[in-house]
Design a protein around this motif. Structure first.
Motif: not given
Length: 305
Positions: A242-259
């Motif tokens: 439960y991390l709402k309001g936290w700073k997140c150094n996220i580095n993630a991506f989704i390549i969807h089925y349609n490009g």
């Protein structure tokens, strides 16, 4: 060593970039609890594959790739994609998220030192072959089993038997097991349905046994003067996600089925041709971080850190 939840200042110790590539949108299963709701699309997967491979060949930092769907093994060039990623220097790990419905001989042609086989157990489609396949594949691939527990007593006997078989694999390479409740209450994914008492007991006993295994996935948690490593299941049970309001150094991506490509936890989409695969920190807008793959990205209670 224990840590008080209120003392926590940081979660996670860093992770390479993560890319989730939806190879296809369809699946052999129609699980009652599936959030994705797989479907047949008119995407030209083979042409799109060439564009995506050219794009990710230019990524200039190490990354982990999750091959997902739908069911990724249904892609017409699945084995060629795995071979391409094996030869790509910046790709450090290939996670194949599969229902393991393909026959065992399908995996004979799949070979890579980078593969982690994430074989999801779906009791609604258990025909007795799942454990048989895992038992033949865990020595070839590093593997983990997301063990989904539906809210139905009819599946309980086969769940108990399959879990018993998995736990009885006596090998340093035995698969990691994660018990997963796929049913949520209404609203954004922050709480779970109450299961029948028999299933709740099964989950509790299974989680206790699994948490003692040495090969559990773990996460680092920090306070001002402590650093501890805990099983992801414990982290989840203690509601530390439960991390709402936290700073997140996220580095993630989704390549969807349609490009199209979207940044994880953001509502943005760009076509693969114009996508940059560059990320910036964000303040978590969600009540809970439900994707355990993202827990190892550094997260700070103080947004100024």
């Amino acid at each position: 060593m224990k840590i008080n939840q209120k003392e926590i200042t940081q979660v996670g110790h860093g992770s390479p970039m993560i890319i989730n590539w939806e190879l296809v949108s369809h699946c052999q299963f129609k699980c009652s609890y599936c959030y994705y709701d797989p479907f047949e699309s008119n995407t030209d997967y083979e042409s799109l594959q060439k564009i995506i491979q050219k794009k990710i060949s230019n990524i200039d930092q190490p990354f982990v790739i999750n091959l997902i769907g739908g069911e990724p093994t249904l892609h017409p060039n699945f084995s060629k994609i795995v071979s391409f990623l094996q030869d790509l220097e910046k790709c450090t790990e290939i996670r194949i998220v599969t229902n393991l419905a393909k026959p065992i001989h399908f995996w004979d042609s799949i070979s890579s030192t980078k593969i982690v086989l994430t074989a999801s157990y779906h009791p609604e489609y258990d025909n007795g072959k799942f454990f048989e396949k895992i038992n033949q594949l865990y020595e070839k691939f590093d593997s983990d089993v997301p063990f989904l527990v539906p809210n139905s007593l009819i599946h309980l006997p086969r769940m108990k038997k399959t879990l018993e078989n998995l736990l009885n694999i006596d090998s340093p390479r035995s698969p990691t097991i994660n018990i997963i409740r796929p049913h949520y209450k209404s609203g954004y994914s922050v709480s779970f349905e109450q299961y029948p008492e028999e299933i709740e007991l099964f989950i509790k006993e299974a989680t206790t046994i699994i948490s003692k295994n040495e090969n559990q996935e773990k996460i680092k948690v920090y306070s001002k003067n402590k650093e501890i490593e805990m099983a992801k299941s414990t982290f989840f049970d203690l509601n530390m996600h439960y991390l709402k309001g936290w700073k997140c150094n996220i580095n993630a991506f989704i390549i969807h089925y349609n490009g199209y490509v979207s940044s994880a936890c953001r509502n943005d989409k760009k076509h693969i041709i114009t996508a940059k695969f560059k990320s910036t920190p964000l303040i978590c807008p969600y009540q809970a971080c439900e994707c355990d793959d993202f827990w190892n990205f550094e997260k700070y209670r103080n947004a100024n850190e």
